[in-house]
Design an enzyme around this catalytic site. Structure first.
Site, short mmCIF file in Angstrom:
data_model
loop_
_atom_site.label_atom_id
_atom_site.label_comp_id
_atom_site.label_asym_id
_atom_site.label_seq_id
_atom_site.Cartn_x
_atom_site.Cartn_y
_atom_site.Cartn_z
N HIS A 1 0.84 -1.20 0.00
CA HIS A 1 0.00 0.00 0.00
C HIS A 1 0.87 1.24 0.00
O HIS A 1 0.87 2.02 -0.95
CB HIS A 1 -0.92 -0.03 1.22
CG HIS A 1 -1.92 1.09 1.27
ND1 HIS A 1 -2.19 1.92 0.21
CD2 HIS A 1 -2.73 1.51 2.29
CE1 HIS A 1 -3.13 2.79 0.55
NE2 HIS A 1 -3.46 2.57 1.81
N HIS B 1 -1.29 1.75 -11.79
CA HIS B 1 -2.10 1.98 -10.60
C HIS B 1 -3.27 1.01 -10.59
O HIS B 1 -3.79 0.65 -11.64
CB HIS B 1 -2.59 3.43 -10.57
CG HIS B 1 -3.14 3.88 -9.25
ND1 HIS B 1 -4.42 3.55 -8.84
CD2 HIS B 1 -2.59 4.60 -8.25
CE1 HIS B 1 -4.61 4.08 -7.64
NE2 HIS B 1 -3.53 4.70 -7.26
N ASP C 1 3.12 8.65 -7.26
CA ASP C 1 4.39 8.37 -6.61
C ASP C 1 5.58 8.63 -7.51
O ASP C 1 6.69 8.86 -7.03
CB ASP C 1 4.43 6.91 -6.14
CG ASP C 1 3.36 6.63 -5.10
OD1 ASP C 1 3.30 7.35 -4.11
OD2 ASP C 1 2.57 5.68 -5.31
#
Length: 383
Positions: free
Chosen positions: A224, A264, A320
């Protein structure tokens, strides 16, 4: 009739929420009807918290009261500082230190024993937790580096105050604005693992401390949290090599290695948060004169898009891919990236906790038994 198995609850709708909506095919993220790009550009993190917790954007007067109340709650009890010092001496992981620190907050909360179904008290307790998470993290990082914690400055914003407590120096305008925007981008994102984890705990009407601690625990797992740390470590590996960014990414692809920060679970196109953070990375590079991280990410992205056509396969940059470089240029230690995620997302956790408890039902899924059928019990001496 055989019941359908949904491993990991994938595709199962377990709750209704007014908080955030994701369109993974269009690359859209919405908080309570507002597009994330509009909020990131025009609203502070405190405004976004108010929106998530109260349902509407605040007026100037409401924002001043709300921000003042948040700022007044930043300071930590001395016993908690001592505990963080002990954890720092033991070289505890920052996420574990945060988990312990948040759990300890209930010991000094004047409303710790308030009725568990008192939503106003829960909101106030949650506000104290969210206000103190930056102080816990900054204090812990300084203690492990042999420095004394910096007292919070109530005149600074939530974002700027964290950077100040972390470094001991008031941040510049670009740095403060960039970090504030990063907090907004990570504030909520549907029923991800940590949000759902905090909701499961809250559905028992456990207190806010337990629920948010549950969210921190879920986020600490590498499936996560941690992707932005992986990205930055990969970029540092590139920086310390003798290869160009183009050569480096070609080698990764040819060796069948995954480039962190791409793909993702929800988005099939570029994560809208990635587009926003890329622009802030450009601002930071321009303000600091340090352009290599922007150049590295740009070169990697160009190769994966133009020569590998990854977006056509539903693999595109996620938040990210750029947040790691942004945090690095703000002077934030790499192993603090996931705790910073928690700092932001805790505001969303509280919003989901309050929303779910307002129409609560104990979350109690079923599992399919796959063990042996009837077995004969044998006494211990006969086994």
């Amino acid at each position: 009739m055989t019941e359908q198995l949904a491993k990991g609850l994938e595709g199962v709708v377990v709750a209704e929420s007014e908080l955030s909506h994701i369109d993974g095919d269009a690359g859209e993220l919405v908080y309570r009807g507002y597009d994330i790009e509009d909020l990131a550009a025009g609203a502070s993190y405190e405004e976004v918290l108010y929106l998530l917790w109260h349902g509407s954007l605040p007026t100037r007067e409401q924002l001043e009261r709300f921000s003042g109340a948040m700022a007044s709650e930043h300071a930590l009890d001395g016993n908690l500082i001592e505990t963080l010092d002990v954890l720092a001496a033991e070289d505890e992981r920052p996420m574990a230190a945060l988990r312990t620190g948040v759990s300890m907050l209930s010991a000094t909360d004047p409303e710790a024993q308030a009725a568990l179904r008192d939503s106003d008290a829960a909101r106030r307790k949650g506000r104290r937790v969210i206000a103190r998470i930056p102080t816990i993290l900054a204090a812990y990082d300084r203690l492990r580096r042999g420095k004394q914690p910096v007292e919070p400055d109530e005149d600074l914003s939530h974002a700027a105050n964290f950077l100040y407590m972390l470094t001991g120096e008031p941040p510049g305008e670009v740095a403060a604005e960039t970090f504030d925007m990063a907090l907004t981008l990570h504030a909520d994102h549907g029923l991800n693992a940590s949000t759902f984890g905090s909701m499961v705990v809250a559905s028992t009407f456990a207190d806010v401390y337990s629920s948010i601690t549950g969210g921190i625990g879920a986020l600490s797992g590498p499936l996560h949290g941690g992707a932005n740390q992986d990205v930055m470590e990969a970029l540092i590996e590139l920086d310390e090599s003798d290869m160009t960014a183009h050569e480096w990414v070609i080698e990764k692809v040819e060796q069948g290695e995954r480039v962190p920060g791409w793909g993702h679970r929800v988005y099939n196109v570029t994560d809208p948060r990635a587009r926003i953070l890329r622009s802030k990375l450009e601002d930071l590079a321009s303000a600091s004169g340090e352009t290599k991280w922007l150049e590295y990410t740009s070169t990697i992205a160009e190769y994966l898009v133009d020569e590998q056509n990854l977006p056509e396969d539903g693999i595109a940059p996620n938040v990210d891919f750029y947040s790691g470089s942004v945090y690095y240029q703000l002077g934030i230690p790499i192993d603090m990236y996931t705790p910073i995620f928690a700092m932001s997302r805790s505001g969303g956790w509280l919003a989901h906790i309050l929303e779910y408890q307002a129409d609560n039902r104990l979350i109690r899924p079923r599992g399919r038994y796959t063990g042996p059928d009837s077995r004969v019990f044998v006494e211990l001496d006969d086994r």
